[in-house]
Structure formats: structure tokens, C-alpha cells
Design an enzyme around this catalytic site. Structure first.
Site, short mmCIF file in Angstrom:
data_model
loop_
_atom_site.label_atom_id
_atom_site.label_comp_id
_atom_site.label_asym_id
_atom_site.label_seq_id
_atom_site.Cartn_x
_atom_site.Cartn_y
_atom_site.Cartn_z
N ASP A 46 -24.99 36.63 0.30
CA ASP A 46 -23.90 36.83 1.28
C ASP A 46 -24.26 36.94 2.84
O ASP A 46 -25.16 37.15 3.12
CB ASP A 46 -23.66 38.26 0.85
CG ASP A 46 -23.02 39.21 -0.23
OD1 ASP A 46 -23.03 37.76 -1.26
OD2 ASP A 46 -22.46 39.95 -0.80
N HIS A 96 -16.37 35.73 2.15
CA HIS A 96 -17.05 37.15 2.40
C HIS A 96 -16.06 37.60 2.61
O HIS A 96 -16.48 38.37 4.55
CB HIS A 96 -17.79 36.28 2.20
CG HIS A 96 -18.96 37.55 2.31
ND1 HIS A 96 -18.53 39.03 0.83
CD2 HIS A 96 -19.65 38.89 2.56
CE1 HIS A 96 -19.24 39.74 0.84
NE2 HIS A 96 -20.44 39.97 2.54
N HIS A 100 -15.76 41.61 8.09
CA HIS A 100 -16.34 41.76 7.60
C HIS A 100 -16.63 43.20 8.65
O HIS A 100 -17.63 44.07 7.75
CB HIS A 100 -17.89 40.92 7.41
CG HIS A 100 -18.79 41.49 6.30
ND1 HIS A 100 -19.47 42.99 6.50
CD2 HIS A 100 -19.12 41.01 5.23
CE1 HIS A 100 -20.65 42.61 5.63
NE2 HIS A 100 -20.17 42.00 4.47
N HIS A 198 -29.14 38.32 0.60
CA HIS A 198 -28.43 38.12 1.74
C HIS A 198 -28.81 36.83 2.36
O HIS A 198 -30.76 36.68 2.46
CB HIS A 198 -28.17 39.67 2.62
CG HIS A 198 -27.04 40.28 2.02
ND1 HIS A 198 -27.98 40.80 0.91
CD2 HIS A 198 -26.15 41.28 2.46
CE1 HIS A 198 -26.86 41.73 0.63
NE2 HIS A 198 -25.95 42.08 1.02
#
Length: 242
Positions: A46, A96, A100, A198
């Protein structure tokens, strides 16, 4: 006084998000096809793309495995070549959101979907591919209802959470040996391993731990796959409607 109150509210919100993020992996996620091979692992990353995403790609290529990258739209500018490389080298690209930012993306279903569509278009313009696999920032737990899921499906989106994770998203300075231990724990849920990691510019220790994680699963005989539109959805229990 106003500044103190705003600081307090911000602190409480941050604590809430972090606690929610920590607790989510303890919730048993739902895989729509639990008969899938349990000797399968999906390496998912991510918060990219970033300068470290290229380093992760080098590691994956060295071990001849592929990964799935859930990208943040507003981080793509300046990293366009990394996105093109992801596609060219056969990795999977997911969405994503664009910002964010917790308050923004979860202010409404419409805002959430709009951010996914914006990032989808950016990726499409660069690669000629419109990704439809998505991941909720901080996970879908307590956010995804049946109505929300139906709305996402109407936009051809499919949701993927995880059942194993590194704590690099909580603390990027977590030592590599601890990240390795977290990434190689037994998974309680049925089906394949979906490992959350990540890849933004702070995750140097993730890069250090990754080779040993890959070796562990290779030695155990796991098959490495990417998430794509054919992969059964995997999400945390749906929020009850009120």
C-alpha cells in the site's frame, strides 16, 4: 483555547485511526471462495508509488515473484515511470484512493468512489489499463456495508483487505526482524495468505525484511500470485445497516 481544542480533536482522531488499524487484522476477513489453495500468497503493498517502490520491484524481480500494489493517486506525479514499470513487469496495480486523507475519503460513499475513479483514470492514462481492484485505507472494517459494497460493485470495483500484516504502516521504524516475524505468523483465516506491506518513501525496513519473507514462503512451497479481477474478494465482516 481554540487551538488547544483543535489539537485535542486531532490527537483523538489519530489515536482512533491507529487503534482501528491495529485491531482490524484481528477480525476474521471474508473470502468469497474459501476453497482456494492455502499454499498461495499474495504480496501486497500500500501507499505507493515512491522512490522505494523501485527498490521493492528490484527485490521481487530478483526472486522472480510478482506483487500487487495499491496506489495513492496524488503520489503518482513524479513517479510515473514506476507505475509504467509496475505494469510492464507484470505486477498488479490496485487503487488506494487519491488523497488517503481519512476525513475526506470517508465523508461519503460518493467521495470515496470519486477518489478511486480519479486514481483509476491516472493509471489508465499511463498504462492503458483501468484497475478495478481496490483497498480501503486503514481497512474496510466498520466502513463497508452491503449497500456500500453494492455501490462499489456497480462501478465494477472489487474489495481486498488482508489476513496478515507487517506493522510498517503503523511504525515505519519497526526493526526488520520484527517485520519478518509478523509476516510469517500462521494465518487464522481459511484460504490464501494476503500479506499487507507498505512501499512509500519511509519504508526502508520493509525492503530489508522482504527478501527473508519471500525466502520463507518459497521454502514452505507457497505459490506467489497477484490480485486481479479474477481473484475472489476478501474483506472484513460487513457493517450492519442502521
Amino acid at each position: 483555547m481554540k487551538k488547544i481544542i483543535l489539537t485535542y480533536i486531532s490527537t483523538v482522531l489519530t489515536i482512533f485511526i491507529v487503534l482501528n488499524y491495529i485491531l482490524v487484522p484481528k477480525v476474521k476477513a471474508i473470502t468469497l471462495d474459501s476453497s482456494m489453495d492455502e499454499k498461495t500468497i499474495y504480496l501486497t503493498f500500500d501507499d505507493g508509488p515512491s522512490v522505494l517502490t523501485g527498490e521493492i520491484l528490484d527485490i521481487l524481480n530478483k526472486f522472480e515473484v510478482k506483487g500487487t500494489f495499491f496506489l495513492i493517486g496524488n503520489q503518482i506525479k513524479g513517479q510515473e515511470e514506476i507505475v509504467k514499470r509496475l505494469h510492464k513487469e507484470g505486477h498488479s496495480i490496485g487503487l488506494h484512493t487519491y488523497t488517503h486523507e481519512y476525513k475526506k475519503i470517508y465523508s461519503s460513499q460518493q467521495r470515496f468512489i470519486s477518489e478511486m475513479l480519479t486514481t483509476q483514470k491516472i493509471v489508465d492514462d499511463l498504462t492503458g489499463v483501468k484497475p478495478n481492484i481496490i483497498r480501503f485505507p486503514f481497512g474496510s472494517n466498520k466502513k463497508l456495508s452491503q449497500i456500500f459494497l453494492n455501490n462499489l460493485h456497480n462501478h465494477n470495483f472489487k474489495v481486498y483487505d488482508w489476513n496478515l500484516f507487517m506493522s510498517d504502516g503503523i511504525n515505519c521504524k519497526t526493526p526488520p526482524y520484527k517485520l519478518y516475524k509478523e509476516a510469517t505468523k500462521p494465518v487464522e483465516s481459511e484460504g490464501p495468505v494476503i500479506l499487507l506491506m507498505h512501499c512509500d518513501y519511509t519504508h526502508k525496513n520493509t525492503c530489508k525484511a522482504l527478501p527473508e519473507v519471500i525466502k520463507f514462503y518459497k521454502d514452505k512451497g507457497y505459490e506467489f500470485k497477484v490480485i486481479d479481477e479474477t481473484t475472489p474478494e476478501h474483506y472484513f465482516p460487513l457493517k450492519k445497516q442502521v
